[in-house]
Scaffold this active site. Structure first.
Site, PDB file in Angstrom:
ATOM      1  N   ARG A 168      37.733  37.041  42.606  1.00 39.05           N
ATOM      2  CA  ARG A 168      36.770  38.123  42.372  1.00 39.05           C
ATOM      3  C   ARG A 168      35.348  37.584  42.240  1.00 39.05           C
ATOM      4  NH1 ARG A 168      37.672  42.206  37.654  1.00 39.05           N
ATOM      5  NH2 ARG A 168      38.080  40.306  36.491  1.00 39.05           N
TER       6      ARG A 168
ATOM      7  N   ARG B  55      44.716  37.475  28.666  1.00 41.37           N
ATOM      8  CA  ARG B  55      44.407  38.896  28.915  1.00 41.37           C
ATOM      9  C   ARG B  55      45.670  39.656  29.314  1.00 41.37           C
ATOM     10  NH1 ARG B  55      40.076  38.148  33.314  1.00 41.37           N
ATOM     11  NH2 ARG B  55      40.057  40.419  33.475  1.00 41.37           N
TER      12      ARG B  55
ATOM     13  N   ARG C 161      42.335  51.287  25.376  1.00 43.34           N
ATOM     14  CA  ARG C 161      43.126  50.078  25.587  1.00 43.34           C
ATOM     15  C   ARG C 161      44.124  49.831  24.470  1.00 43.34           C
ATOM     16  NH1 ARG C 161      39.594  46.933  29.187  1.00 43.34           N
ATOM     17  NH2 ARG C 161      40.499  44.891  29.511  1.00 43.34           N
TER      18      ARG C 161
ATOM     19  N   ARG D 158      33.291  35.761  37.004  1.00 41.48           N
ATOM     20  CA  ARG D 158      33.320  36.073  35.572  1.00 41.48           C
ATOM     21  C   ARG D 158      33.893  34.918  34.757  1.00 41.48           C
ATOM     22  NH1 ARG D 158      35.716  42.099  34.868  1.00 41.48           N
ATOM     23  NH2 ARG D 158      36.900  41.053  33.233  1.00 41.48           N
TER      24      ARG D 158
ATOM     25  N   LYS E  73      40.952  48.627  38.857  1.00 41.99           N
ATOM     26  CA  LYS E  73      40.360  49.784  38.149  1.00 41.99           C
ATOM     27  C   LYS E  73      38.878  49.922  38.484  1.00 41.99           C
ATOM     28  CE  LYS E  73      41.391  48.115  34.039  1.00 41.99           C
ATOM     29  NZ  LYS E  73      42.004  46.842  34.451  1.00 41.99           N
TER      30      LYS E  73
HETATM   31  P1  AP5 Z   1      38.809  44.910  39.908  1.00 40.96           P
HETATM   32  O1  AP5 Z   1      38.572  46.268  40.470  1.00 40.96           O
HETATM   33  O2  AP5 Z   1      37.650  44.155  39.364  1.00 40.96           O
HETATM   34  O3  AP5 Z   1      39.997  44.974  38.850  1.00 40.96           O
HETATM   35  P2  AP5 Z   1      40.002  45.574  37.371  1.00 40.96           P
HETATM   36  O4  AP5 Z   1      41.295  46.282  37.187  1.00 40.96           O
HETATM   37  O5  AP5 Z   1      38.767  46.357  37.104  1.00 40.96           O
HETATM   38  O6  AP5 Z   1      40.047  44.215  36.566  1.00 40.96           O
HETATM   39  P3  AP5 Z   1      39.248  43.705  35.277  1.00 40.96           P
HETATM   40  O7  AP5 Z   1      39.545  42.235  35.199  1.00 40.96           O
HETATM   41  O8  AP5 Z   1      37.808  44.117  35.311  1.00 40.96           O
HETATM   42  O9  AP5 Z   1      39.961  44.456  34.150  1.00 40.96           O
HETATM   43  P4  AP5 Z   1      40.007  44.060  32.689  1.00 40.96           P
HETATM   44  O10 AP5 Z   1      40.595  45.306  32.153  1.00 40.96           O
HETATM   45  O11 AP5 Z   1      40.715  42.817  32.351  1.00 40.96           O
HETATM   46  O12 AP5 Z   1      38.484  43.717  32.330  1.00 40.96           O
HETATM   47  P5  AP5 Z   1      37.352  44.522  31.568  1.00 40.96           P
HETATM   48  O13 AP5 Z   1      36.073  44.215  32.230  1.00 40.96           O
HETATM   49  O14 AP5 Z   1      37.728  45.947  31.369  1.00 40.96           O
HETATM   50  O15 AP5 Z   1      39.532  44.043  41.049  1.00 40.96           O
HETATM   51  C1  AP5 Z   1      39.752  42.661  40.871  1.00 40.96           C
HETATM   52  C2  AP5 Z   1      39.462  41.922  42.196  1.00 40.96           C
HETATM   53  O16 AP5 Z   1      40.417  42.335  43.183  1.00 40.96           O
HETATM   54  C3  AP5 Z   1      38.089  42.215  42.810  1.00 40.96           C
HETATM   55  O17 AP5 Z   1      37.609  41.038  43.394  1.00 40.96           O
HETATM   56  C4  AP5 Z   1      38.357  43.282  43.888  1.00 40.96           C
HETATM   57  O18 AP5 Z   1      37.442  43.161  44.960  1.00 40.96           O
HETATM   58  C5  AP5 Z   1      39.763  42.915  44.313  1.00 40.96           C
HETATM   59  N1  AP5 Z   1      40.579  44.083  44.678  1.00 40.96           N
HETATM   60  C6  AP5 Z   1      40.612  45.280  44.030  1.00 40.96           C
HETATM   61  N2  AP5 Z   1      41.506  46.101  44.627  1.00 40.96           N
HETATM   62  C7  AP5 Z   1      42.053  45.378  45.654  1.00 40.96           C
HETATM   63  C8  AP5 Z   1      43.054  45.669  46.643  1.00 40.96           C
HETATM   64  N3  AP5 Z   1      43.674  46.848  46.687  1.00 40.96           N
HETATM   65  N4  AP5 Z   1      43.371  44.685  47.539  1.00 40.96           N
HETATM   66  C9  AP5 Z   1      42.744  43.475  47.486  1.00 40.96           C
HETATM   67  N5  AP5 Z   1      41.795  43.151  46.587  1.00 40.96           N
HETATM   68  C10 AP5 Z   1      41.458  44.089  45.680  1.00 40.96           C
HETATM   69  O19 AP5 Z   1      37.401  43.847  30.107  1.00 40.96           O
HETATM   70  C11 AP5 Z   1      36.955  42.538  29.881  1.00 40.96           C
HETATM   71  C12 AP5 Z   1      37.018  42.217  28.392  1.00 40.96           C
HETATM   72  O20 AP5 Z   1      36.157  43.125  27.653  1.00 40.96           O
HETATM   73  C13 AP5 Z   1      38.394  42.362  27.725  1.00 40.96           C
HETATM   74  O21 AP5 Z   1      39.177  41.218  27.882  1.00 40.96           O
HETATM   75  C14 AP5 Z   1      37.994  42.617  26.263  1.00 40.96           C
HETATM   76  O22 AP5 Z   1      37.608  41.412  25.636  1.00 40.96           O
HETATM   77  C15 AP5 Z   1      36.750  43.493  26.390  1.00 40.96           C
HETATM   78  N6  AP5 Z   1      37.045  44.924  26.424  1.00 40.96           N
HETATM   79  C16 AP5 Z   1      36.815  45.776  27.469  1.00 40.96           C
HETATM   80  N7  AP5 Z   1      37.209  47.016  27.159  1.00 40.96           N
HETATM   81  C17 AP5 Z   1      37.708  46.961  25.908  1.00 40.96           C
HETATM   82  C18 AP5 Z   1      38.315  47.927  25.056  1.00 40.96           C
HETATM   83  N8  AP5 Z   1      38.465  49.213  25.448  1.00 40.96           N
HETATM   84  N9  AP5 Z   1      38.728  47.526  23.839  1.00 40.96           N
HETATM   85  C19 AP5 Z   1      38.574  46.254  23.427  1.00 40.96           C
HETATM   86  N10 AP5 Z   1      38.036  45.281  24.181  1.00 40.96           N
HETATM   87  C20 AP5 Z   1      37.606  45.634  25.424  1.00 40.96           C
END
Ligand code: AP5
Length: 221
Positions: free
Chosen positions: A131, A175, A92, A164, A17
């Site tokens: 990552r 997660r 979410r 991270r 994402k």
């Molecule tokens: P990346 O693009 O970073 O993946 P992502 O889907 O963004 O993954 P996240 O782990 O950031 O999502 P998340 O939803 O768990 O975390 P968030 O920060 O929102 O890609 C991952 C890796 O793969 C990278 O190294 C990239 O280079 C590589 N990659 C990407 N595409 C690729 C491809 N096609 N081929 C190969 N490699 C590839 O949330 C974190 C925490 O915040 C949550 O756990 C929660 O505690 C809190 N939080 C956030 N939002 C909310 C909410 N709305 N409500 C409540 N709590 C929340």
């Protein structure tokens, strides 16, 4: 073209994402709004929000809905959102999605599209384990799939690359459980609204970008 991109990226942790949101930001000039990035910065800066959210992030649990909904309601009113926005990590939960509908209605806006990016579990683990995020500019990379010229150093700005805290094995497992229980139901929620486009998230970053652009064809103008 840029002015009206209003998108949601939906998908499990590691689906890509954030990676695709950064590309969409470049493509449409829309601002990426990553709730995860906002919360991590708040934790690092030890703000009241960060103190409240820190423990949830560490456990891979969701921060309470009211906290996140207030944060997004304020963020969407900021001037830069007039260029369009890409919501990455929000909504979410069903209450968050319902609140987003209300917030957008008040702003007389609607979403162009909700992109659901799906990848199998083994790919998620591989992506999260490798990552890296630049401490300075926030650019995402991967030790295997997007290696940087010098290990540990960002190609874009020379900043230090960090792993991270929540990308440890046991936190990743939590997660994913949270995603299945609380976020996956949003796929049906948006399918019922007719806003959903589903994308296979397996392939190179360029492949997925091309699929995203095809899915958006005609929806963002
Ligand atoms: P990346 O693009 O970073 O993946 P992502 O889907 O963004 O993954 P996240 O782990 O950031 O999502 P998340 O939803 O768990 O975390 P968030 O920060 O929102 O890609 C991952 C890796 O793969 C990278 O190294 C990239 O280079 C590589 N990659 C990407 N595409 C690729 C491809 N096609 N081929 C190969 N490699 C590839 O949330 C974190 C925490 O915040 C949550 O756990 C929660 O505690 C809190 N939080 C956030 N939002 C909310 C909410 N709305 N409500 C409540 N709590 C929340």
């Amino acid at each position: 073209m840029a002015a009206s991109a209003r998108l949601v990226l939906l998908g499990p942790p590691g689906a890509g994402k954030g990676t695709q949101a950064q590309l969409l930001e470049q493509e449409f000039g829309a601002v990426q709004i990553s709730t995860g990035d906002i919360l991590r910065k708040a934790v690092a800066d030890q703000t009241p929000l960060g103190k409240q959210a820190g423990d949830y992030l560490k456990r891979g649990a969701l921060v309470p809905d009211d906290v996140i909904i207030n944060l997004i309601a304020e963020r969407l009113q900021q001037n830069d959102c007039a260029k369009g926005f890409v919501l990455d990590g929000f909504p979410r939960t069903i209450p968050q999605a319902e609140s987003l509908d209300v917030i957008l209605k008040k702003l007389a806006l609607s979403l162009n599209c909700v992109l659901s990016v799906q990848v199998p579990r083994e790919v998620i683990i591989e992506r999260l384990a490798g990552r890296r995020t630049c401490k300075k500019c926030g650019a995402l990379s991967h030790v295997v799939f997007e290696p940087q010229r010098q290990p540990g150093v960002c190609d874009r700005c020379g900043g230090e690359l960090l792993q991270r805290d929540d990308d440890r094995e046991e936190t990743i497992a939590n997660r994913l459980t949270v995603y299945d229980a609380q976020t996956a139901p949003l796929v049906d929620y948006y399918r019922r609204q007719g806003a959903l486009r589903e994308i296979d998230g397996v392939g190179s970053i360029g492949d997925i970008r091309a699929r995203v652009m095809t899915a958006l064809g005609g929806l963002v103008s």
